[in-house]
Design a protein around this motif. Sequence first.
Motif, mmCIF file in Angstrom:
data_model
loop_
_atom_site.group_PDB
_atom_site.id
_atom_site.type_symbol
_atom_site.label_atom_id
_atom_site.label_comp_id
_atom_site.label_asym_id
_atom_site.label_seq_id
_atom_site.Cartn_x
_atom_site.Cartn_y
_atom_site.Cartn_z
ATOM 1 N N ALA A 1 27.100 41.807 48.570
ATOM 2 C CA ALA A 1 28.237 40.897 48.451
ATOM 3 C C ALA A 1 28.844 41.011 47.062
ATOM 4 O O ALA A 1 28.149 41.206 46.069
ATOM 5 N N GLY A 2 30.158 40.883 46.997
ATOM 6 C CA GLY A 2 30.809 40.937 45.699
ATOM 7 C C GLY A 2 32.272 40.560 45.787
ATOM 8 O O GLY A 2 32.979 40.967 46.714
ATOM 9 N N GLY A 3 32.737 39.766 44.832
ATOM 10 C CA GLY A 3 34.140 39.392 44.767
ATOM 11 C C GLY A 3 34.502 38.286 45.734
ATOM 12 O O GLY A 3 33.674 37.773 46.486
ATOM 13 N N ASP A 4 35.759 37.923 45.696
ATOM 14 C CA ASP A 4 36.284 36.857 46.550
ATOM 15 C C ASP A 4 37.054 37.450 47.722
ATOM 16 O O ASP A 4 37.712 38.483 47.594
ATOM 17 N N GLY A 5 36.971 36.791 48.846
ATOM 18 C CA GLY A 5 37.701 37.244 50.014
ATOM 19 C C GLY A 5 38.935 36.406 50.269
ATOM 20 O O GLY A 5 39.109 35.318 49.713
ATOM 21 N N GLN B 1 27.904 39.597 66.236
ATOM 22 C CA GLN B 1 28.513 40.534 65.303
ATOM 23 C C GLN B 1 29.867 40.073 64.786
ATOM 24 O O GLN B 1 30.610 39.366 65.485
ATOM 25 N N ILE B 2 30.159 40.503 63.563
ATOM 26 C CA ILE B 2 31.508 40.414 63.000
ATOM 27 C C ILE B 2 31.870 41.824 62.560
ATOM 28 O O ILE B 2 31.279 42.365 61.618
ATOM 29 N N LEU B 3 32.823 42.418 63.266
ATOM 30 C CA LEU B 3 33.256 43.780 62.986
ATOM 31 C C LEU B 3 34.720 43.768 62.578
ATOM 32 O O LEU B 3 35.503 42.957 63.084
ATOM 33 N N VAL B 4 35.086 44.658 61.683
ATOM 34 C CA VAL B 4 36.460 44.670 61.165
ATOM 35 C C VAL B 4 37.031 46.083 61.177
ATOM 36 O O VAL B 4 36.300 47.077 61.135
ATOM 37 N N LYS B 5 38.351 46.129 61.242
ATOM 38 C CA LYS B 5 39.088 47.391 61.121
ATOM 39 C C LYS B 5 40.319 47.126 60.271
ATOM 40 O O LYS B 5 41.062 46.179 60.513
ATOM 41 N N GLY B 6 40.526 47.947 59.240
ATOM 42 C CA GLY B 6 41.664 47.752 58.350
ATOM 43 C C GLY B 6 41.485 46.623 57.361
ATOM 44 O O GLY B 6 42.430 46.218 56.700
ATOM 45 N N LEU B 7 40.273 46.098 57.235
ATOM 46 C CA LEU B 7 39.962 45.007 56.312
ATOM 47 C C LEU B 7 38.754 45.402 55.480
ATOM 48 O O LEU B 7 37.946 46.238 55.892
ATOM 49 N N GLU B 8 38.626 44.765 54.318
ATOM 50 C CA GLU B 8 37.505 45.071 53.433
ATOM 51 C C GLU B 8 36.484 43.945 53.474
ATOM 52 O O GLU B 8 36.757 42.827 53.028
ATOM 53 N N PRO B 9 35.274 44.176 54.000
ATOM 54 C CA PRO B 9 34.244 43.138 53.979
ATOM 55 C C PRO B 9 33.828 42.824 52.543
ATOM 56 O O PRO B 9 33.636 43.730 51.729
ATOM 57 N N VAL B 10 33.697 41.546 52.247
ATOM 58 C CA VAL B 10 33.287 41.105 50.911
ATOM 59 C C VAL B 10 31.871 40.542 50.934
ATOM 60 O O VAL B 10 31.059 40.822 50.057
ATOM 61 N N SER B 11 31.562 39.747 51.926
ATOM 62 C CA SER B 11 30.210 39.190 52.062
ATOM 63 C C SER B 11 29.964 38.819 53.511
ATOM 64 O O SER B 11 30.901 38.631 54.288
ATOM 65 N N SER B 12 28.685 38.724 53.865
ATOM 66 C CA SER B 12 28.301 38.401 55.231
ATOM 67 C C SER B 12 26.963 37.687 55.198
ATOM 68 O O SER B 12 26.079 38.049 54.428
ATOM 69 N N TRP B 13 26.795 36.671 56.053
ATOM 70 C CA TRP B 13 25.569 35.893 56.032
ATOM 71 C C TRP B 13 25.374 35.159 57.356
ATOM 72 O O TRP B 13 26.300 35.051 58.155
ATOM 73 N N VAL C 1 36.375 38.424 54.198
ATOM 74 C CA VAL C 1 37.034 39.732 54.152
ATOM 75 C C VAL C 1 38.296 39.645 53.311
ATOM 76 O O VAL C 1 38.841 38.567 53.113
ATOM 77 N N ARG C 2 38.727 40.791 52.807
ATOM 78 C CA ARG C 2 40.004 40.892 52.114
ATOM 79 C C ARG C 2 41.051 41.417 53.077
ATOM 80 O O ARG C 2 40.882 42.451 53.709
ATOM 81 N N VAL C 3 42.120 40.658 53.182
ATOM 82 C CA VAL C 3 43.217 41.067 54.077
ATOM 83 C C VAL C 3 44.160 42.005 53.353
ATOM 84 O O VAL C 3 44.692 42.946 53.947
ATOM 85 N N ALA C 4 44.354 41.802 52.054
ATOM 86 C CA ALA C 4 45.348 42.571 51.319
ATOM 87 C C ALA C 4 44.914 44.004 51.064
ATOM 88 O O ALA C 4 45.742 44.890 50.883
ATOM 89 N N THR C 5 43.594 44.246 51.056
ATOM 90 C CA THR C 5 43.082 45.584 50.764
ATOM 91 C C THR C 5 42.787 46.295 52.059
ATOM 92 O O THR C 5 41.959 45.848 52.840
ATOM 93 N N THR C 6 43.438 47.405 52.283
ATOM 94 C CA THR C 6 43.218 48.169 53.491
ATOM 95 C C THR C 6 42.006 49.052 53.320
ATOM 96 O O THR C 6 41.867 49.747 52.324
ATOM 97 N N ALA C 7 41.117 49.019 54.292
ATOM 98 C CA ALA C 7 39.895 49.834 54.255
ATOM 99 C C ALA C 7 39.908 50.771 55.448
ATOM 100 O O ALA C 7 40.547 50.529 56.456
#
Length: 350
Positions: free
Chosen positions: A125-129, A315-327, A343-349
């Motif tokens: 985990a790291g940073g703010d989402g 599960q929590i799965l994402v596409k086009g988003l950057e995971p920040v933390s999960s618990w 997750v970060r919406v502004a950063t495309t992953a």
Amino acid sequence: MAQQAYMTETAGGGSGPERPGTRLRRLFSRLAAGRRGDPRIWRRGLFVAACAVLLAGVMLVHSHIPNAVGNLGSLLETFLPWLGVFVPVLLLLALVRRSASALIAVLVPAVVWLNLFGGLLTDKAGGDGDLTVATHNVNADNADPAGTARDVAASGADVLALEELRAEVVPTYEKALAPTYRYHSVQGTVGLWSKYPLSEVRAVDIKLGWTRAMRATVTTPLGQVAVYVAHLPSVRVKLEAGFTARQRDKSADALGEAIAGEPLPHSVLLGDLNGTMNDRALNAVTSQMRSTQGAAGSGFGFSWPASFPMARIDQILVKGLEPVSSWTLPQTGSDHLPVAARVRVATTAS
């Protein structure tokens, strides 16, 4: 006595301190010849050594173990991390047998397991989402639906998905969640609650004959996110049939097809998939989305059964988003644990 242990005969017949290099060579010589002159240190414990090599082999080739007989491959992959429990057992047996061969062999499955799952042991985990999401299979037989709703709302999730909703208790969840979530939609036995507006809400056909999946557009302050909620069919382990998961696998393929056709660049899948990320039967979904737990979690994040979690099937799965933390969240009245992620919406992953 102690001093004599460090003395050796010199060339002139006297004695002097043993050189470190000489002492090390003597240790290797003893190991090669067997402990205290007993060569059986290498010969005994061969069965333990063979078991260790077999364990390593199973972990290495798990994706090639066929599903033709009782879905054995998927069953193994569901509980694959637990094969690591056998490593300390084999280590103990090697020590009891005082077998050098077994001790060395046990290193092989230990290294394989760490290669497969060692990355999950660290906190990533790291940073703010920008967006906090959560999902929970609330259990159709939940004795305290209102309390469960309040517990998951307290997680601070901006978007919350619930599965296994019985029609008669939906009003209870709606009432309990109304103070936190202005927008919501229930489709069949799954529902989505959001602090942000919902649009383009529809059921998703996962080939069951009734609705257990849905899709909605959530308009966040940073843009639109497609949110899918799904509850794939349950699996069973039966002596006569093995791991029965055919209906789940068929639904997973249909869900993967729906997600593949999603036009929005940012998407999230929330739900009970009744399978882990290691299960090749969910490849239609997992091949195109990232697990927030694997990318930004700490530990395995097991979610079922709640009393003693053994697998992460929620599960929590994402596409086009950057995971920040999960618990995982604390236990509620359900037999599943809720799971959450930022997750970060502004950063495309990728």
